[in-house]
Design an enzyme around this catalytic site. Structure first.
Site, PDB file in Angstrom:
ATOM      1  N   GLU A  53       0.795  -1.223   0.000  1.00 41.05           N
ATOM      2  CA  GLU A  53       0.000   0.000   0.000  1.00 41.05           C
ATOM      3  C   GLU A  53       0.836   1.286   0.000  1.00 41.05           C
ATOM      4  OE1 GLU A  53      -2.550  -0.781   3.364  1.00 41.05           O
ATOM      5  OE2 GLU A  53      -3.993  -1.862   2.125  1.00 41.05           O
TER       6      GLU A  53
ATOM      7  N   GLU B 244      -6.577  -7.046  -1.998  1.00 44.06           N
ATOM      8  CA  GLU B 244      -7.054  -7.417  -0.664  1.00 44.06           C
ATOM      9  C   GLU B 244      -8.575  -7.307  -0.591  1.00 44.06           C
ATOM     10  OE1 GLU B 244      -5.229  -5.313   2.541  1.00 44.06           O
ATOM     11  OE2 GLU B 244      -3.192  -5.625   1.814  1.00 44.06           O
TER      12      GLU B 244
END
Length: 888
Positions: A491, A553
């Site tokens: 991320e 995710e």
């Protein structure tokens, strides 16, 4: 690069193959692992130098036996000096390094080993594959390293030839220091973020699925080897395979090319010339190396080979996982063996193209596009108790889930070669993140963090060391065919100079065959929407909500069953979560909260208020199954339209957590695993809860013709009503509707719900291809029918098919209701405890009236353990099934 063409079909006799295999002298190179006989002592408890401690006459009898590979905590746990941190609140009893100080977990590790004094021109090396986080090395009273070695992710090698004794009795002593700083585990993701100043795993300061690891995984956490060479050592052989065009797994293969480079290092004071030779699969190639300068290193490009009939490597579900073994040797003056390296590789080619329709990355293997069905992976064990056997078991479970990719999350580690060997074996592609995370490395403002985002985005402190670590880990892993993507971090991308080195220098020179994502949800991966969610959703959500087109995710809840909960929750804390109307929140036991329980909210109440924790956990499995089946079915229904891939968060826990897992830390599966496996089948019939359509998904490369599908309703009494049967063909890489129940289901059994049975078979042979059973709620969304369903009087038998493989057959009488949601367990007949790991080709299964199911269980026989089988279900009484020992 020069190419040598070899047609394998010309190698006709076993004699010739035998001669080619033994074409070189017997190997003089030796390598062995130092994994026994280690002892440890806290460095502050002994006021002695490394020179003294590493003398063979220095007494270590009062030191504790050490676990190497391992960490300080694994050694303390092995000696019963700390309680099991996975059980209850035990972890809180272990001093945290932030409070105790770094010196508390700085340890000496010592082992004695026998190694004959080197012959002339022979070199002996000690090799460390991973130490966290810095260390010094001593051998027989001598310090080996000139400066302290750092970085968790950097292999280290030292020439110990000058320090070996004449009598062959030697001692290796290593002092290991924890990361600096260690970080405050204040409840934030990665604690206060300071752990990321280091090049290390970040989860050890705590995350939303784990409590802090109190030694921050300080120790010699990976393998230690002693190896022997002559003057020239071979390092980092690199195999690149070229597979042009579009290939088909079952067809005769056109030619492929294998290209090889290797590094040679001269450790002597004289220039050396010789010959590099490599051999695999009956092929042999030689190249002369004129001169390697004293103490010089040289990259040598070896002549490549064109393989006329290659055996290709494919991802799981698409074809076989063929592998090749290669041996590379250096011969001094063309005849004296100096060193050799063994390499395993698979022949395949990767391409990551941009899908302009989905606006996301599309992976192609051997010219064929692969719809990614993946799972996120942290690491095998929080304390890095890693083993080849455990890796193999876990990756096998991912294969059994019908997944084809594992993403190694960036707050963890660069996974070990044994992990990749298992992925090669079982066909699991890998997306390997490097060691940054948005939480620690400053993507967001966070009051839990000690420093602001600008400071955190510059982590780690030593960028040069980080780049050196990247180089080393790329070299360590790049030959594995399973490795599909590199990723700069979780991320967030790494600092600009590191990313530039990775993109412009390291990967082009060291790999060049794999796509790099700057970070895990970078625009180069997908443009649309967002990742998540991570909590329980209505099943329709996964069908109607469009997330990232290549979603890194997305997940849900996922506790294990009652047997698993008993392994780490004390009896006094077995309390059912209860809704508190006064506060508007759920009251959760403190142990559950400590183990990161994620609420099921009211989803379990739809099955009836749980009587106790066992009932709660059993009903949670129904939610688990539906959640993960819907997650994968919803994604598959939109493959190549909305999505090029989806990666479930997450498939495993390295700790006894109560969130997002297909199996627990003891490798005991739950219903999440089988719901995910159901939704991920290569050819799959499924019900769309949004449109009421019946769909068939075909993930393969070829169309499936002449399919026969049946749709049947079963009442809670077991009465069946055929809705329709139809004929269909499923084009490759498609998911199409072949019927709709929107009029049929209107008002149907709204008082009690019903079972919806979908079956798919080959029209010509009658062979069953797939079947899928849904349990439908009543008009209020509750499962009142299940609460009142009668008992099913099943019959069951089991026998050994062969050693390590059992077969269980469960039959349900025609007059019976559906035998619903049964779990089979392989158990120890003497203790009743589950035998783990065990691999079931299906579980949490139902048996229709008049039908039967056969389940296979693979396991490793254990001395003194007599296995049998138990079965229990929603409306099936628990019973033991004798496992007949005679094979059939």
């Amino acid at each position: 690069m020069t190419m040598t063409t070899v047609n394998k079909s010309t190698i006709k006799t076993a004699l010739l193959a035998l001669l080619l295999y033994y074409w070189l002298p017997v190997s003089a190179q030796q390598q062995y692992e130092l994994n026994t006989g280690w002892r440890a002592m806290r460095a502050s408890d002994i006021n002695k130098s490394g020179e003294e401690i590493s003398q063979t006459n220095f007494q270590t009898a009062n030191w504790i036996p050490a676990v190497v590979p391992g960490t300080v905590l694994t050694t303390l746990l092995s000696n019963k000096l700390i309680p099991d941190p996975l059980y209850g609140m035990n972890n809180k009893q272990i001093p945290d390094i932030y409070d105790a100080g770094r010196a508390y977990y700085a340890y000496w590790f010592v082992t004695d080993f026998s190694e004959a004094y080197p012959e002339k021109e022979e070199k002996v090396w000690v090799q460390f594959r991973g130490v966290n986080n810095s260390f010094d090395v001593y051998v027989n009273g001598h310090k080996v390293n000139k400066q302290q070695q750092k970085s968790m992710f950097l292999r280290q090698e030292f020439d110990i030839t000058p320090y070996l004794t004449r009598n062959g009795a030697n001692r290796l002593a290593v002092i290991v220091y924890p990361p600096d700083p260690v970080g405050n585990p204040n409840g934030g993701q990665g604690g206060d973020g300071m752990i990321a100043h280091n090049i290390t795993n970040q989860f050890v300061a705590g995350w939303d699925w784990i409590q802090p690891v109190h030694d921050r995984n300080t120790g010699i956490w990976d393998k230690v080897f002693i190896s022997k060479t002559k003057q020239i050592a071979i390092r980092n052989t690199h195999v690149v395979t070229r597979v042009p065009g579009t290939r088909w797994p079952d067809s005769a293969q056109a030619a492929a090319t294998v290209e090889i480079t290797t590094e040679v290092e001269n450790s002597s004071d004289e220039p050396v010339s010789g010959t590099l030779v490599y051999a695999f699969d009956g092929n042999k190639v030689r190249v002369n190396v004129a001169t390697i300068a004293p103490h010089g290193k040289q990259l040598v490009s070896l002549p490549g080979i064109v393989i006329k009939e290659p055996k290709l490597w494919w991802p799981n579900g698409y074809g076989p996982q063929n592998m090749y073994d290669m041996k590379v040797q250096f011969l001094i003056k063309g005849k004296h063996l100096s060193d050799e390296e063994h390499v395993q590789f698979g022949i395949r080619e990767l391409k990551a193209v941009w899908n302009t329709h989905t606006k996301s990355r599309e992976l192609r293997v051997n010219g064929q596009k692969i719809f990614i069905k993946g799972g996120n992976w942290i690491t095998s064990d929080a304390m890095l108790r890693l083993s080849k056997e455990r890796y193999d078991a876990e990756i096998r479970m991912h294969r059994d889930m019908n997944l084809n990719l594992i993403r190694v999350w960036g707050g963890g580690i660069t996974e070990r070669p044994e992990f990749y060997e298992a992925c090669d074996k079982y066909g699991l592609l890998v997306m390997q993140d490097f060691w940054t995370s948005g939480d620690c490395n400053g993507r967001w403002d966070d009051p839990k963090k000690l420093e602001d985002t600008n400071a955190r985005r510059k982590y780690p402190d030593d960028h040069r060391l980080y780049v050196a670590s990247l180089e080393d880990q790329i070299k360590m892993l790049r030959n594995h065919p399973s490795l599909a993507f590199w990723c700069g971090g979780n991320e967030i991308k790494p600092p600009a100079d590191i990313l530039k080195a990775l993109k412009d220098t390291l990967l082009p020179h060291l790999d060049g065959t794999r796509f790099l994502f700057d970070y895990s949800n970078d625009d180069s991966m997908s443009l649309h929407s967002y990742d998540g969610p991570y909590t329980v959703q209505p099943d329709t959500f996964f069908w109607s909500h469009r997330s990232y087109a290549f979603n890194s995710e997305v997940g849900s809840a996922g506790i294990n069953d009652y047997t698993s909960l008993q392994r780490f929750i004390p009896e006094a804390d077995m309390k059912v979560p209860a809704y508190n109307a006064a506060t508007g929140k759920w009251d959760i036991d403190s142990v559950w909260t400590y183990h990161k329980y994620v609420s099921y909210d009211s989803s379990i109440e739809k099955y009836g208020h749980p009587a106790d924790v066992k009932d709660f956990a059993n009903k949670a499995q129904l939610v688990n199954y539906n959640q993960y089946r819907a997650l994968m079915e919803g994604a598959t229904a939109h493959m190549w339209n909305w999505y090029t891939g989806i990666i479930e968060w997450k498939t495993e826990n390295p700790w006894m957590a109560m969130v997002g897992q297909m199996y627990d830390h003891e490798l005991d599966p739950n219903a999440c695993m089988y719901g995910l496996a159901e939704g991920s089948k290569p050819i799959h019939i499924m019900y769309d809860p949004v449109s009421n359509g019946i769909r068939i998904a075909n993930n393969g490369f070829t169309a499936t013709h002449k399919l026969h599908l049946w749709v049947t309703i079963y009442t809670m009494d077991g009465l069946d009503h055929d809705l329709f049967d139809n004929f269909a063909q499923a084009p490759a890489g498609s998911c199409n509707e072949y019927g709709n129940l929107h009029n049929t289901l209107d008002g149907l059994y709204k008082n009690s719900g019903f079972f919806l049975s979908l079956r798919l078979s080959d029209m010509e042979t009658g062979e069953r291809i797939d079947e899928n059973l849904y349990w439908m709620p009543d008009g209020n969304g509750n499962y009142t029918g299940l609460q009142g369903i009668g008992r099913a009087k099943i019959s069951a038998s089991s026998h050994l098919v062969k050693e390590g493989l059992a077969e269980v057959t469960v039959a349900n009488p025609l007059s019976s209701p559906v035998a619903f949601f049964n779990r089979i367990s392989l158990t120890d007949a003497a203790t009743g405890k589950r035998i783990l790991p065990a691999f079931y080709n299906n579980n949490y299964f139902s048996v229709l009236p008049g039908g039967q199911q056969t389940i296979q269980i693979a396991f490793t026989p254990q001395a003194g353990v007599n296995p049998d089988v138990t079965i229990e279900g929603w409306n099936v009484d628990k019973q033991r099934i004798e496992l007949k020992q005679e094979t059939k």
